[in-house]
Write an enzyme that holds these catalytic residues in place. Structure first.
Site, short mmCIF file in Angstrom:
data_model
loop_
_atom_site.label_atom_id
_atom_site.label_comp_id
_atom_site.label_asym_id
_atom_site.label_seq_id
_atom_site.Cartn_x
_atom_site.Cartn_y
_atom_site.Cartn_z
N TYR A 54 0.86 -1.20 0.00
CA TYR A 54 0.00 0.00 0.00
C TYR A 54 0.88 1.23 0.00
CZ TYR A 54 -4.96 -1.00 0.31
OH TYR A 54 -6.25 -1.31 -0.01
N GLU A 56 -0.40 4.82 -0.55
CA GLU A 56 -1.18 6.05 -0.79
C GLU A 56 -0.28 7.27 -0.61
OE1 GLU A 56 -2.34 3.60 1.22
OE2 GLU A 56 -4.55 3.56 1.19
N ASP A 201 -6.07 13.86 -25.25
CA ASP A 201 -6.20 12.46 -24.82
C ASP A 201 -5.54 11.63 -25.92
OD1 ASP A 201 -6.84 9.86 -24.38
OD2 ASP A 201 -8.97 10.20 -23.98
N THR A 228 -3.38 6.10 -22.04
CA THR A 228 -3.18 4.76 -21.52
C THR A 228 -1.75 4.36 -21.84
OG1 THR A 228 -4.12 3.96 -23.57
CG2 THR A 228 -5.55 3.87 -21.65
N LYS A 231 -1.28 0.71 -25.16
CA LYS A 231 -1.61 0.61 -26.59
C LYS A 231 -0.31 0.70 -27.39
CE LYS A 231 -6.36 2.23 -26.02
NZ LYS A 231 -6.62 2.99 -24.79
N ARG A 237 -1.33 -2.61 -18.94
CA ARG A 237 -2.63 -1.94 -18.90
C ARG A 237 -2.60 -0.89 -17.80
NH1 ARG A 237 -6.79 -2.95 -21.57
NH2 ARG A 237 -5.55 -4.52 -22.60
N1 DSN Z 1 -11.24 0.49 -25.60
C1 DSN Z 1 -10.24 1.38 -26.15
C2 DSN Z 1 -10.14 1.29 -27.61
O1 DSN Z 1 -10.21 0.20 -28.10
O2 DSN Z 1 -10.01 2.29 -28.29
C3 DSN Z 1 -10.37 2.77 -25.71
O3 DSN Z 1 -10.60 2.85 -24.36
#
Ligand code: DSN
Length: 422
Positions: A54, A56, A201, A228, A231, A237
């Site tokens: 933990y 925080e 974003d 994120t 990707k 993730r």
């Molecule tokens: N689910 C993602 C995508 O495939 O674009 C975005 O959050």
């Protein structure tokens, strides 16, 4: 290959699902543009002792003791994130992209304030205020669109009119189904005119930005980027928020992530982010990112030659969105299903101003980050695009499907999923 020895000995049911997924990922071509394969080093970090802790708070300012190694590790992750995105500040704690966006909204706005974001059917994302989301009940979302869906050009005049009319606190550039480069200078000029923050974003294209293959919104004066890490950046993730230069904004973001939104950060996930960031800082990552775009372009050439309508008329990044219903007389759902039968995974997707439904739309969305991780180049991208079109044109021809499934399998065997990148 992970042997999963402990799980194998104590939990057969979960072991079977793990082995099944390992096989599925190896034996099929992954074209979902938001997915990728991580290195074994990243997976080791995800499965590490940091999951026990933990933490925080932030490095040097935690609520619990025992933080010698978590502090050191999170500081490394932050430093690497800052280097990757030319940012002064980074918060590596968001659990995912949605959590990063929600924290960002609460950091920069009061309830009732307005966000001007991309229309959802023109490529915007659920977390940009879809009517079904919780944030839609808290903030006011208004939309800009593309001027021409067949070129992808954003209607910057309309964007400016909307900004003047609605006085947004945030102008949001970003998307999950859009394939062109954005004109960040125009976004910034309009935001300055109405006194709005500029937020990008960049979830889908983080790897392309970090490598310098696509433009970095910070070079055009943007305030904040949310993203994120799993990707095109090829990490675990998770989510992240980076701030160009404002200490005041960074402080607000930190407070909004913790304690505003989240409790204990997932330290194992942060360790894995740090490992992936180091991989992305390696010079080899740029060649990878360049190849992602070359492969997407190679697929574009085939789809165009076969007269399949592409949203935005093609791609500048890693993804393509094809209107298969009008071009090939197959729905997005049917296309997703028949392609999966031969070992190609992608997703059905709404096209701009979709005339059908979200669950059975006109389009498919596909992209090249994962296939490029396997080492595939333009030759394979071209052939895959040809196979996809052939299958969609012959969706009821069992012999054709069997023949092409064999070819897809052979391709997978020739390009195994790598275990390390550096
Ligand atoms: N689910 C993602 C995508 O495939 O674009 C975005 O959050």
């Amino acid at each position: 290959m992970n042997e999963y020895n402990y799980i194998k000995n104590q939990d057969e049911e979960i072991y079977d699902t793990l082995v099944g997924e390992e096989e599925r990922e190896k034996k099929g071509i992954e074209l979902i543009p938001s997915e990728n394969y991580v290195s074994m080093a990243t997976r080791e970090a995800m499965g590490s002792v940091f999951t026990n802790k933990y933490s925080e708070g932030y490095p040097g300012r935690r609520y619990y003791g025992g933080q010698e190694f978590t502090d050191a590790m999170e500081r490394i992750a932050i430093d690497r994130a800052k280097q990757l995105f030319k940012a002064e500040y980074a918060n590596v704690q968001p659990l995912g992209g949605a959590a990063a966006n929600v924290a960002m909204y609460f950091a920069l706005m009061e309830p009732g304030d307005t966000v001007l974001g991309m229309d959802l059917s023109h490529g915007g994302h659920l977390t940009h205020g879809h009517p079904t989301t919780a944030i839609n009940k808290v903030f006011n979302f208004v939309r800009y669109k593309m001027k021409d869906v067949d070129t992808g050009e954003i209607d910057y005049d309309h964007l400016r009119e909307m900004a003047i009319e609605h006085k947004p606190k945030i102008i949001l550039a970003g998307f999950s189904a859009y394939s062109r480069e954005l004109d960040y200078t125009k976004f910034k000029e309009i935001a300055d005119e109405v006194g709005a923050y500029t937020v990008a974003d960049m979830a889908h294209i983080t790897g392309l930005i970090a490598s310098g293959v696509l433009k970095n919104p910070f070079d055009y004066g943007f305030d904040v980027m949310t993203m994120t890490t799993h990707k095109s950046l090829r990490g675990p993730r998770g989510g992240m928020i980076v701030v160009r230069e404002s200490a005041e904004i960074a402080k607000k973001i930190n407070k909004a992530v913790f304690p505003g939104m989240q409790g204990g950060p997932h330290m194992h996930q942060i360790a894995a982010k740090a490992v992936a960031f180091k991989e992305a800082l390696d010079p080899s990552f740029k060649a990878y990112a360049q190849q992602i775009v070359k492969n997407a372009k190679a697929m574009e050439v085939v789809f165009k030659a076969e007269n399949v309508r592409l949203m935005c008329g093609g791609t500048d990044n890693h993804l393509l969105l094809a209107d298969v219903h009008s071009s090939l007389n197959i729905t997005g759902q049917e296309a997703e299903d028949v392609l999966e039968e031969v070992g190609i995974t992608l997703n059905k997707n709404m096209i701009a101003d979709e005339p059908r439904t979200a669950m059975d739309p006109s389009g498919i969305r596909f992209g090249t980050p994962a296939m490029t991780t396997r080492g595939m180049k333009e030759e394979q991208a071209t052939r895959l695009a040809e196979i996809m079109i052939e299958i969609m044109r012959n969706k009821d021809d069992a012999d054709k499907k069997a023949e092409l499934q064999k070819e897809v399998q052979e391709m997978c065997e020739a390009f195994p999923v790598p275990e390390k990148f550096v």
